[in-house]
Enzyme design. Structure first.
Site, mmCIF file in Angstrom:
data_model
loop_
_atom_site.group_PDB
_atom_site.id
_atom_site.type_symbol
_atom_site.label_atom_id
_atom_site.label_comp_id
_atom_site.label_asym_id
_atom_site.label_seq_id
_atom_site.Cartn_x
_atom_site.Cartn_y
_atom_site.Cartn_z
ATOM 1 N N SER A 34 1.151 -0.879 -5.115
ATOM 2 C CA SER A 34 1.373 -2.268 -4.711
ATOM 3 C C SER A 34 2.351 -2.984 -5.632
ATOM 4 C CB SER A 34 0.038 -3.018 -4.696
ATOM 5 O OG SER A 34 -0.608 -2.905 -5.949
ATOM 6 N N HIS A 91 3.043 0.955 1.264
ATOM 7 C CA HIS A 91 1.975 0.108 0.753
ATOM 8 C C HIS A 91 1.159 -0.482 1.897
ATOM 9 C CE1 HIS A 91 0.727 -3.860 -1.384
ATOM 10 N NE2 HIS A 91 -0.243 -2.968 -1.425
ATOM 11 N N GLU A 102 4.077 -2.262 3.929
ATOM 12 C CA GLU A 102 5.354 -2.444 3.232
ATOM 13 C C GLU A 102 5.964 -1.069 2.965
ATOM 14 O OE1 GLU A 102 5.599 -6.138 0.184
ATOM 15 O OE2 GLU A 102 4.094 -4.651 -0.332
ATOM 16 N N ASN A 144 2.934 -8.820 -3.040
ATOM 17 C CA ASN A 144 2.304 -9.121 -4.324
ATOM 18 C C ASN A 144 3.180 -9.958 -5.252
ATOM 19 O OD1 ASN A 144 -0.339 -8.084 -4.154
ATOM 20 N ND2 ASN A 144 0.465 -6.010 -4.268
#
Length: 240
Positions: free
Chosen positions: A64, A85, A97, A135
């Protein structure tokens, strides 16, 4: 309806094969790594997978925040290493992702994107910068929620209620942090802070303290919130 769901579950479970031996991945065409968010641990695993898997196999990381380029650098096939991800929990969350490393090939990217779409996921693509898209935006918000709690601006309940009702989020940032795992949040913030060099990513001391105390969130039974008491209450209510 219940019978249909059970049938789907049973069918899925029949297609899953569990193993504790990496050697069993020798015939795999596509491997998705999803271990702890540690660059050292992931690199060690990628070195082993690189030796075990067939030369044509694509090695994807569910990281992540960690650089895909650096993970790829320990293999003999950097063109076939990519970030994939999944959002947590993967069965419920629609997003994946995809992150291309410096040498990720178009073939590896297209295969990964097609696989994610076969899973029914919506794909977004990020360049290989710390935290990627989600993130990089999410963790500063969670960190700021911890600072808001740390400095006594409001209670944890009011912080979460304010963000849920004021910004229409399904979970408050502190509740979400507990769900993700406070240790995971801290690890990602450290990657962001180190990789981007901006003090705004410096972890809140309260978050660090909670992790040091073993208060990791829902998985440990206590984080920002205490889930042990909730579990006891549920069991007590069931007995009544």
């Amino acid at each position: 309806m219940c019978n249909v769901i059970k049938a789907d579950i049973d069918d899925t479970l029949k297609r899953l094969h569990c193993t504790t031996s990496l050697e069993d991945f020798s015939s795999a065409d596509f491997v998705i790594e999803a271990i702890a968010e540690s660059e050292v641990a992931k690199k060690k695993l990628f070195v082993e997978l690189d030796k075990i898997t067939r030369s044509s196999a694509i090695l994807a990381s569910n990281s992540s925040s960690i650089s895909i380029t650096r993970l790829a650098s320990v293999t003999s096939r950097p063109s076939q290493v990519i970030g994939m991800h999944f959002m947590n929990p993967p069965p419920m969350m629609k997003l994946v992702e995809i992150i291309r490393g410096a040498d990720t090939s178009n073939e590896a990217f297209n295969a990964t994107k097609s696989l994610a779409e076969r899973f029914g996921k919506t794909v977004v693509c990020s360049k290989d910068y710390s935290g990627f898209i989600v993130n990089r935006i999410l963790m500063p918000m969670i960190n700021e929620a911890f600072f808001t709690l740390y400095t006594g601006v409001a209670t944890k309940e009011d912080i979460d209620a304010g963000m849920k009702l004021g910004t229409n989020q399904p979970m408050g940032p502190l509740e979400l942090a507990d769900f993700i795992g406070l240790d995971v949040c801290l690890s990602i913030l450290k990657v962001l802070h180190g990789g981007l060099g901006d003090t705004k990513y410096s972890p809140c001391p309260l978050l660090v303290q909670y992790v040091d105390a073993g208060r990791l969130g829902k998985k440990s039974g206590v984080g920002v919130y205490n889930y042990r008491d909730a579990s006891k209450s549920t069991k007590h209510a069931a007995k009544l």
